[in-house]
Design a protein around this motif. Sequence first.
Motif, mmCIF file in Angstrom:
data_model
loop_
_atom_site.group_PDB
_atom_site.id
_atom_site.type_symbol
_atom_site.label_atom_id
_atom_site.label_comp_id
_atom_site.label_asym_id
_atom_site.label_seq_id
_atom_site.Cartn_x
_atom_site.Cartn_y
_atom_site.Cartn_z
ATOM 1 N N THR A 150 13.643 15.269 30.706
ATOM 2 C CA THR A 150 12.752 15.706 29.635
ATOM 3 C C THR A 150 12.920 14.825 28.405
ATOM 4 O O THR A 150 13.969 14.202 28.196
ATOM 5 N N LEU A 151 11.901 14.822 27.566
ATOM 6 C CA LEU A 151 11.942 14.033 26.335
ATOM 7 C C LEU A 151 13.054 14.542 25.415
ATOM 8 O O LEU A 151 13.753 13.760 24.769
ATOM 9 N N LEU A 193 16.360 13.181 26.652
ATOM 10 C CA LEU A 193 16.486 11.758 26.343
ATOM 11 C C LEU A 193 16.769 11.532 24.865
ATOM 12 O O LEU A 193 17.569 10.661 24.493
ATOM 13 N N CYS A 194 16.109 12.314 23.995
ATOM 14 C CA CYS A 194 16.332 12.187 22.553
ATOM 15 C C CYS A 194 17.770 12.552 22.187
ATOM 16 O O CYS A 194 18.401 11.888 21.368
ATOM 17 N N ILE A 227 11.962 16.884 18.047
ATOM 18 C CA ILE A 227 11.943 15.522 18.579
ATOM 19 C C ILE A 227 11.869 14.506 17.450
ATOM 20 O O ILE A 227 12.582 13.503 17.428
ATOM 21 N N SER A 275 15.165 12.137 16.460
ATOM 22 C CA SER A 275 15.017 10.720 16.770
ATOM 23 C C SER A 275 15.142 9.846 15.531
ATOM 24 O O SER A 275 15.372 8.647 15.631
#
Length: 358
Positions: free
Chosen positions: A295-296, A299-300, A347, A351
């Motif tokens: 999932t995003l 990854l973040c 997110i 980030s």
Amino acid sequence: MAEGGGRAGPGPAGPNLKEWLREQFCDRPLERCEDTRLHDAAYVGDLPTLRSLLQEESYRSRINEKSVWCCGWLPCTPLRIAATAGHGDCVDFLIRKGAEVDLVDVKGQTALYVAVVNGHLESAQILLEAGADPNGSRHHRSTPVYHASRVGRADILKALIRYGADVDVNHHLTPDVQPPFSRRLTSLVVCPLYISAAYHNLQCFRLLLQAGANPDFNCNGPVNTQGFYRGSPGCVMDAVLRHGCEAAFVSLLVEFGANLNLVKWESLGPESRGRRKVDPEALQVFKEARSVPRTLLSLCRVAVRRALGKYRLHLIPSLPLPDPIKKFLLYEQNSRAVVDCSEEEAICRASRHRFLPL
């Protein structure tokens, strides 16, 4: 002790062992080794005797003396003896009277290391508070973190991490030596993360990952997988599967960003590999993780933690971010809770690591 008869004179065995130890390792002058009252008091935890003896200058000057004492131990200091026996009050008193916390014995062991090996949390905490190196000594091949991870002492491991212990291993002979002149990792056995998995110590395994341990090789130095011992695991995930660890170990490695492509098995099955059988549920979790994109949010989180670096992860609570996101970055909260506080904001903010503290 001596190897290959390299020393002149009689060998260390037999009735002359004590004299040989004195000659090789004791502090001078040798005749003082006959008076072992300071060391004996540390061994039995006799704080009143320590107080009495250290009122005299002659004993205060010997507080860091390594002596062969009556119980037959190798030459070591009163602090090292008290730490081994777990007499926290004596450890604290000796430190306040001038005992050096990081002196090593003839094996290269520090007082902190022997306190950890013998499971004495209180003594370990006193030594850490007094400034003891949480990584032990470079003269000894093992570390406090490694031993705590092996025996599953999560409470001691937490204390070591809190005081800045390195959760990875560095195989450079010296910090300034670069490859090819440095010693390379040739086996995962020396890695704390590996050993915690091999002994199925899940809580220690998670603590190491939360503290920034490398989820693939658990190593700071160069890695030469071609030089690994034949048949040995090629990465931590490989080791987790080979040792029959439960699915929770696999899930943690996936969450912390392990490279799943490092596992070279073409077909993974429940058949025996090594001494244990692969856990079917763990194998299923691994296969699903390798077949589905991450999932995003996941990854973040991994990207932000890597940008910070393991030595600054403890600064996450001070970041100008919502508490759910900070807990998410620390792996103290799941992704659903973060999404509830606005996935887009999470997110975006997580980030934006340009404002992360240096």
